[in-house]
Scaffold this motif. Structure first.
Motif, PDB file in Angstrom:
ATOM      1  N   GLY A 101      13.071   9.619  -7.503  1.00 47.70           N
ATOM      2  CA  GLY A 101      11.654   9.829  -6.824  1.00 47.70           C
ATOM      3  C   GLY A 101      11.637   9.608  -5.266  1.00 47.70           C
ATOM      4  O   GLY A 101      12.615   9.780  -4.666  1.00 47.70           O
ATOM      5  N   HIS A 102      10.621   9.727  -4.779  1.00 46.44           N
ATOM      6  CA  HIS A 102      10.124   9.710  -3.319  1.00 46.44           C
ATOM      7  C   HIS A 102       9.028   9.120  -2.819  1.00 46.44           C
ATOM      8  O   HIS A 102       8.036   8.778  -3.837  1.00 46.44           O
ATOM      9  N   LYS A 103       8.676   8.437  -1.538  1.00 45.67           N
ATOM     10  CA  LYS A 103       7.664   7.574  -1.332  1.00 45.67           C
ATOM     11  C   LYS A 103       7.042   8.454  -0.166  1.00 45.67           C
ATOM     12  O   LYS A 103       7.528   8.931   0.795  1.00 45.67           O
ATOM     13  N   SER A 104       5.656   8.537  -0.256  1.00 42.99           N
ATOM     14  CA  SER A 104       4.951   9.000   1.086  1.00 42.99           C
ATOM     15  C   SER A 104       5.001   7.887   1.926  1.00 42.99           C
ATOM     16  O   SER A 104       5.314   6.857   2.080  1.00 42.99           O
ATOM     17  N   VAL A 139       0.739  -1.132  -0.215  1.00 44.92           N
ATOM     18  CA  VAL A 139      -0.106  -0.083  -0.153  1.00 44.92           C
ATOM     19  C   VAL A 139       0.871   1.224   0.114  1.00 44.92           C
ATOM     20  O   VAL A 139       1.536   1.544   0.925  1.00 44.92           O
ATOM     21  N   GLN A 140       0.949   1.695  -1.241  1.00 45.50           N
ATOM     22  CA  GLN A 140       1.949   2.885  -1.296  1.00 45.50           C
ATOM     23  C   GLN A 140       1.623   3.922  -2.150  1.00 45.50           C
ATOM     24  O   GLN A 140       0.631   3.815  -3.355  1.00 45.50           O
ATOM     25  N   ASP A 141       1.866   5.109  -2.106  1.00 43.79           N
ATOM     26  CA  ASP A 141       2.027   6.176  -2.943  1.00 43.79           C
ATOM     27  C   ASP A 141       3.485   6.761  -3.284  1.00 43.79           C
ATOM     28  O   ASP A 141       4.035   6.999  -2.267  1.00 43.79           O
ATOM     29  N   VAL A 142       3.793   6.726  -4.453  1.00 42.89           N
ATOM     30  CA  VAL A 142       5.456   7.158  -4.687  1.00 42.89           C
ATOM     31  C   VAL A 142       5.346   8.183  -5.905  1.00 42.89           C
ATOM     32  O   VAL A 142       4.326   8.257  -6.754  1.00 42.89           O
ATOM     33  N   GLU A 143       6.307   8.980  -5.875  1.00 44.55           N
ATOM     34  CA  GLU A 143       6.621   9.998  -6.996  1.00 44.55           C
ATOM     35  C   GLU A 143       7.735   9.841  -7.749  1.00 44.55           C
ATOM     36  O   GLU A 143       8.795   9.556  -7.061  1.00 44.55           O
ATOM     37  N   VAL A 144       7.401   9.795  -8.946  1.00 40.45           N
ATOM     38  CA  VAL A 144       8.711   9.620 -10.105  1.00 40.45           C
ATOM     39  C   VAL A 144       8.906  10.676 -11.088  1.00 40.45           C
ATOM     40  O   VAL A 144       7.534  11.156 -11.381  1.00 40.45           O
TER      41      VAL A 144
END
Length: 442
Positions: A396-399, A313-318
């Protein structure tokens, strides 16, 4: 006066908590996906869930920190206004979206919710209530508050900017069979200035949809996805759609994107019997929380002879230029579908130390919320760690709302511990509130 009295009662309650005891908020709802046994002291913040005022001329609102976006939108829409970014689930609170980050389809234009905050009253770890702005003596706290997850303090009042709306939203769903072409279109459409909202869904490697949406004064018809119809399924069958602005903002909440299917709610028979008032994300989240705490699904899988499953269960930004590469990895090594796509960029040149996105860079948020079978020999957390490593490699980064598997040194390198430490020391010198790394990984 009522708000001021509530602040003083809260400060007194905070002072009365046992010395040295860790502190948490006692809330009825949560959108975090950490289900540990929290034995810290609960701080009652039920008096901080109201919209204090809306100024239609200045296009601002003063809002208490525990106010849900459902209530905030209900207060602003009658004025023809909405927050610059409205996260997709009704029970996300304004304070939670600012300290924990939030995103939605307007984020390619307006950034993240904290970027439209003008000032905040914050109850700090040392028991003070300070007003933080971008340029006063508490500016360091203002800058470090986003992505601090309540480890620097709790927002009690926020003044935020609002934007004008029109009554309806026109949606156009564009299908792609190739990820490279889809993300090229994301970059092009976000740069065009033609749209108010952009997001999308990946159903399969060769089936991706980009939804381009804009405000409109009139609509020839409107769809309703709060009944038997399911919004995300409509992307495959409708090229053009219209929703009221209210229904557009909450289009994902009725089915928690697509996660209601795991509970059987998308079965037409179950859906017809499931009371409409319970078709909402917080109800589903409570069911999942119960299951995680009691490990019912794990036990059932074991009885059935199935492999154990790892929640992913993730949200990531790339960065958009590397998004096709991330999606290729995700299809191959994780395999969850559907996947939500949501482009975003910082609203201006200002950067935020605990979530260091680059100015003038368009990112794509990938949201995926399911579980993956653990093959023999795979350690618990195998897929989550794979995702963390690939996101880092792609810039990127992950929440941090869900599981975190970083080691302490790696975590603080990625989330700028050198900026966090002096603010933590200044506003919570006794460590009454948890450390950010400990809170995310315990």
């Amino acid at each position: 006066m009522e708000h001021s009295e509530a602040v003083e009662r809260l400060r007194a309650a905070y002072r009365a908590l046992p010395a040295g005891a860790p502190v948490r908020l006692a809330k009825r709802t949560s959108n975090l996906f950490r289900f540990g046994d929290d034995r810290s002291s609960g701080l009652d913040v039920s008096a901080f869930g109201r919209v204090l005022s809306v100024d239609p001329d200045a296009r601002t609102a003063d809002v208490q920190g525990m106010t849900t976006y459902e209530d905030l939108v209900a207060a602003t829409l009658p004025h023809g206004l909405m927050p610059m970014v409205v996260p997709q689930l009704k029970t996300i609170t304004l304070g939670g979206a600012v300290t924990g980050l939030g995103i939605e389809s307007s984020s390619f234009r307006h950034g993240l919710p904290h970027e439209s905050v003008l000032e905040m009253d914050i109850l700090t770890g040392d028991g003070r209530v300070v007003t933080a702005t971008p340029d006063n003596e508490h500016a360091a706290l203002f800058d470090a508050f986003p992505n601090s997850y309540g480890t620097l303090g709790y927002s009690l009042r926020l003044r935020i900017e609002l934007q004008p709306v029109k009554p309806y939203v026109r949606l156009r769903h564009v299908r792609f069979t190739d990820a490279d072409a889809c993300f090229e279109a994301v970059a092009k459409e976000c740069a065009s200035g033609e749209h108010d909202f952009v997001d999308g869904v990946v159903f399969r490697r060769d089936e991706l949809y980009l939804t381009l949406a804009s405000f409109t004064d009139q609509a020839p018809h409107t769809s309703d996805y709060t009944g038997l119809d399911v919004y995300y399924k409509s992307l495959r069958g409708k090229e053009t759609d219209y929703l009221t602005v209210h229904d557009y903002l909450w289009r994902w909440d009725t089915d928690w994107f697509w996660c209601s299917r795991a509970l059987g709610v998308q079965n037409p028979v179950v859906r017809a019997l499931w009371p409409k008032r319970y078709r909402r994300s917080d109800v589903y989240r409570n069911i999942v929380a119960w299951d995680r705490r009691h490990r019912f699904s794990d036990r059932l899988n074991k009885i059935r002879g199935r492999l154990p499953e790892e929640p992913v269960v993730q949200d990531v930004e790339v960065p958009v230029a590397r998004s096709a590469a991330f999606l290729d990895f995700f299809h191959r090594d994780v395999g969850i579908s559907p996947v939500w796509l949501c482009p975003l960029r910082l609203r201006g040149n200002k950067t935020w130390p605990l979530y260091p996105l680059e100015p003038d860079t368009l990112y794509v948020n990938f949201g995926f919320w399911s579980s993956v079978a653990l093959q023999p020999g795979m350690a618990e957390g195998h897929h989550n760690r794979l995702i963390e490593e690939r996101v880092n490699a792609l810039g990127g980064h992950k929440s941090l709302y869900s599981t975190v598997h970083y080691g302490r040194e790696e975590f603080w390198r990625l989330y700028h511990g050198e900026a966090y430490a002096p603010v933590k020391s200044a506003y919570d010198p006794a460590g009454r509130l948890p450390d950010l790394y400990d809170k995310c990984t315990r």
